[in-house]
Scaffold this motif. Sequence first.
Motif, PDB file in Angstrom:
ATOM      1  N   ARG A   1       0.841  -1.208   0.000  1.00  0.00           N
ATOM      2  CA  ARG A   1       0.000   0.000   0.000  1.00  0.00           C
ATOM      3  C   ARG A   1       0.870   1.251   0.000  1.00  0.00           C
ATOM      4  NH1 ARG A   1      -0.702   3.822   2.755  1.00  0.00           N
ATOM      5  NH2 ARG A   1       0.267   2.978   4.623  1.00  0.00           N
TER       6      ARG A   1
ATOM      7  N   GLN B   1      -7.472  -1.577  13.248  1.00  0.00           N
ATOM      8  CA  GLN B   1      -8.173  -1.655  11.959  1.00  0.00           C
ATOM      9  C   GLN B   1      -8.585  -0.254  11.483  1.00  0.00           C
ATOM     10  OE1 GLN B   1     -11.580  -4.322  11.773  1.00  0.00           O
ATOM     11  NE2 GLN B   1     -12.304  -3.319   9.911  1.00  0.00           N
ATOM     12  N   ARG B   2      -9.090   0.568  12.432  1.00  0.00           N
ATOM     13  CA  ARG B   2      -9.488   1.934  12.058  1.00  0.00           C
ATOM     14  C   ARG B   2      -8.285   2.710  11.508  1.00  0.00           C
ATOM     15  NH1 ARG B   2     -13.162   1.565  16.422  1.00  0.00           N
ATOM     16  NH2 ARG B   2     -11.723   2.462  17.926  1.00  0.00           N
TER      17      ARG B   2
ATOM     18  N   MET C   1      -6.348   1.156   3.577  1.00  0.00           N
ATOM     19  CA  MET C   1      -6.611  -0.279   3.365  1.00  0.00           C
ATOM     20  C   MET C   1      -8.106  -0.547   3.487  1.00  0.00           C
ATOM     21  SD  MET C   1      -4.185  -3.018   5.226  1.00  0.00           S
ATOM     22  CE  MET C   1      -2.454  -2.830   5.003  1.00  0.00           C
ATOM     23  N   THR C   2      -8.632  -1.465   2.665  1.00  0.00           N
ATOM     24  CA  THR C   2     -10.052  -1.812   2.746  1.00  0.00           C
ATOM     25  C   THR C   2     -10.173  -3.219   3.330  1.00  0.00           C
ATOM     26  OG1 THR C   2     -10.422  -0.518   0.760  1.00  0.00           O
ATOM     27  CG2 THR C   2     -12.150  -2.069   1.348  1.00  0.00           C
ATOM     28  N   PHE C   3     -11.127  -3.392   4.246  1.00  0.00           N
ATOM     29  CA  PHE C   3     -11.329  -4.715   4.854  1.00  0.00           C
ATOM     30  C   PHE C   3     -12.688  -5.270   4.495  1.00  0.00           C
ATOM     31  CE2 PHE C   3      -8.005  -2.868   7.409  1.00  0.00           C
ATOM     32  CZ  PHE C   3      -7.142  -3.939   7.595  1.00  0.00           C
ATOM     33  N   LYS C   4     -12.703  -6.556   4.184  1.00  0.00           N
ATOM     34  CA  LYS C   4     -13.971  -7.275   4.022  1.00  0.00           C
ATOM     35  C   LYS C   4     -13.943  -8.385   5.055  1.00  0.00           C
ATOM     36  CE  LYS C   4     -15.530  -6.579  -0.675  1.00  0.00           C
ATOM     37  NZ  LYS C   4     -16.880  -6.265  -0.219  1.00  0.00           N
TER      38      LYS C   4
ATOM     39  N   THR D   1      -7.003  -4.598  -0.664  1.00  0.00           N
ATOM     40  CA  THR D   1      -8.237  -5.099  -0.044  1.00  0.00           C
ATOM     41  C   THR D   1      -7.896  -6.369   0.717  1.00  0.00           C
ATOM     42  OG1 THR D   1      -9.508  -4.256  -1.904  1.00  0.00           O
ATOM     43  CG2 THR D   1     -10.613  -5.871  -0.501  1.00  0.00           C
TER      44      THR D   1
ATOM     45  N   GLU E   1      -7.482   1.534   8.048  1.00  0.00           N
ATOM     46  CA  GLU E   1      -8.480   2.045   7.095  1.00  0.00           C
ATOM     47  C   GLU E   1      -8.193   3.507   6.768  1.00  0.00           C
ATOM     48  OE1 GLU E   1     -12.254  -0.928   8.007  1.00  0.00           O
ATOM     49  OE2 GLU E   1     -11.982   0.862   9.231  1.00  0.00           O
ATOM     50  N   LYS E   2      -7.781   4.265   7.796  1.00  0.00           N
ATOM     51  CA  LYS E   2      -7.432   5.679   7.587  1.00  0.00           C
ATOM     52  C   LYS E   2      -6.264   5.804   6.603  1.00  0.00           C
ATOM     53  CE  LYS E   2      -6.010   8.498  10.968  1.00  0.00           C
ATOM     54  NZ  LYS E   2      -5.865   8.902  12.363  1.00  0.00           N
TER      55      LYS E   2
END
Length: 467
Positions: A194, A222-223, A230-233, A201, A226-227
């Motif tokens: 990244r 995780q937050r 990175m995208t999480f599923k 993802t 994401e900031k």
Amino acid sequence: MMSYDLVVIGTGPGGYVCAIRAAQLGMKVAVVEKLPTFGGTCLNVGCIPSKALLFASERFEEVAHHFPKMGIKIGKAEVDLPTMLKFKDQAVDGNTKGVAFLFKKNKIDAYQGTGRVLSAGKVEVKSGEGKTQVLETKNIVIATGSDVARLKGVEIDEKRIVSSTGALTLPKVPGKLLIVGAGIIGLELGSVWRRLGAQVTVVEFLDRILPGMDGEVARQFQRLLEKQGMTFKLGTKVSGVDTSGKMLKVSVEPAAGGPVEAIEADVVLVAIGRVPYTEGLGLKEAGVALDERGRVDIDAHFATNVKGIYAIGDVVRGAMLAHKAEDEGIAVAEIIAGHAGHVNYDAIPGVVYTSPEVASVGKTEEELKAAGIAYNVGKFPFTANGRAKSNQQTDGFVKFLADAKTDRVLGAHIVGVEAGEMIHECTVLIEFGGSSEDLARTCHAHPTRSEAVKEAAMNVAKRAIHM
Ligand code: FAD
Ligand code: NAI
């Protein structure tokens, strides 16, 4: 036939450290390694190369995004990937050669080839050219480590569908990187790519990232990721990858079942764990028992069911960490030499080397709740720490978990810059059976990030000063 006190199979952090400690204790030692270089997963395709890339990519991000904010102008930062990969290869080379030097220094004989246990007291070494020789030995330590866990129906070609090994050598930054598994490898190598420009993802089967780590820590981390973009599923599984087109088409669906969605990716990284490696070792024939998960079964003294055969590291139960393997290597060498070697499994730190880092030692809140142990929590955020504020690196917090009756510290967790260094005072505290008050009364230099560790310890008794 060559004859030894100890033959160690595998030269990862478990095996090479075991061999050196045994030699220090006066044993005649040999190691057997099937790779051309020593150091195992950790030095060749694990800890060392991943940390070199994490370090270099973090510097790139700093120069590109943080230097201008500090008033440093040096023009546009660019990634020179071949040179960055060379920097990583140099790190591997320096470290693996270091192990070869230590073997020579400690008069350890090194055999290149695949080791097979013929019986207690006999190890066969088969070289690449197919030549075999048998080593006679009083003791054998199996330190053959682990291998990548595979995802059913998804074939790793180490080019477009990679394991961590392929993800350390990608020849160009992928436009879209899909990672299967939000464990340590996924988050560390996801961070590397990244930072270098990939859109990342992460698909995770569970409803959280970093299983095994403290839940609150994982949620905040995780937050932060994401900031960073990175995208999480979460609660999602990969059911297949279509490799027929220019782009990979990854089929993902809810873990509990439901509609399938297709996600395009240039590269897929499979990072769903590692499995013990015992292939070709001849354990069945030698009568060495495995446990229900295919690991070499050992007792509290690292002994297998066959007298004179021991096992350590990733190939046995417990955390798959280099320093856990090393400590077991030292302990088993001492036990074989008649000393009282031991490993305290309650005081093994774990670090995720992202930015910020995540570090923990001892129990999580979830583990204490499950065990019915009453505990007090002391927390302190880096937003209230002077050094963190002056450097504008205020993400994260420190959290102590202490026994409600005795105040003995049972767990410590840190999210923040340099967490991986700061965790060690917590580890020493736990090793010595210390209380939160012990740490709260220990003077810490100002201004340091470690003051947040002291303040969190003070806050177990709700007496932090700076919040
Ligand atoms: P290994 O390091 O796996 O070594 C086993 C050795 O045995 C290998 O060299 C193998 O070739 C050899 N071998 C196997 N079978 C035979 C045979 N029959 N004959 C001869 N030789 C044989 N851990 C950390 O603590 N910190 C980190 O930052 C970290 N980063 C990691 C990053 C990645 C990408 C990966 C994959 C792992 C990482 N790990 C990290 C985990 C760490 O690498 C392992 O826990 C550690 O290497 C285990 O050590 P070991 O000695 O048990 O086995
Ligand atoms: P891991 O066990 O840390 O994480 C694997 C993740 O994949 C888990 O979150 C799991 O729920 C998820 N998963 C499993 N199957 C899945 C599926 N089918 N679909 C989606 N998600 C799935 O394993 P990882 O990251 O591969 O690392 C392997 C080992 O290497 C770890 O045990 C770790 O200790 C070690 N390691 C340590 C590092 C460090 O100490 N800094 C760095 C890298 C690795």
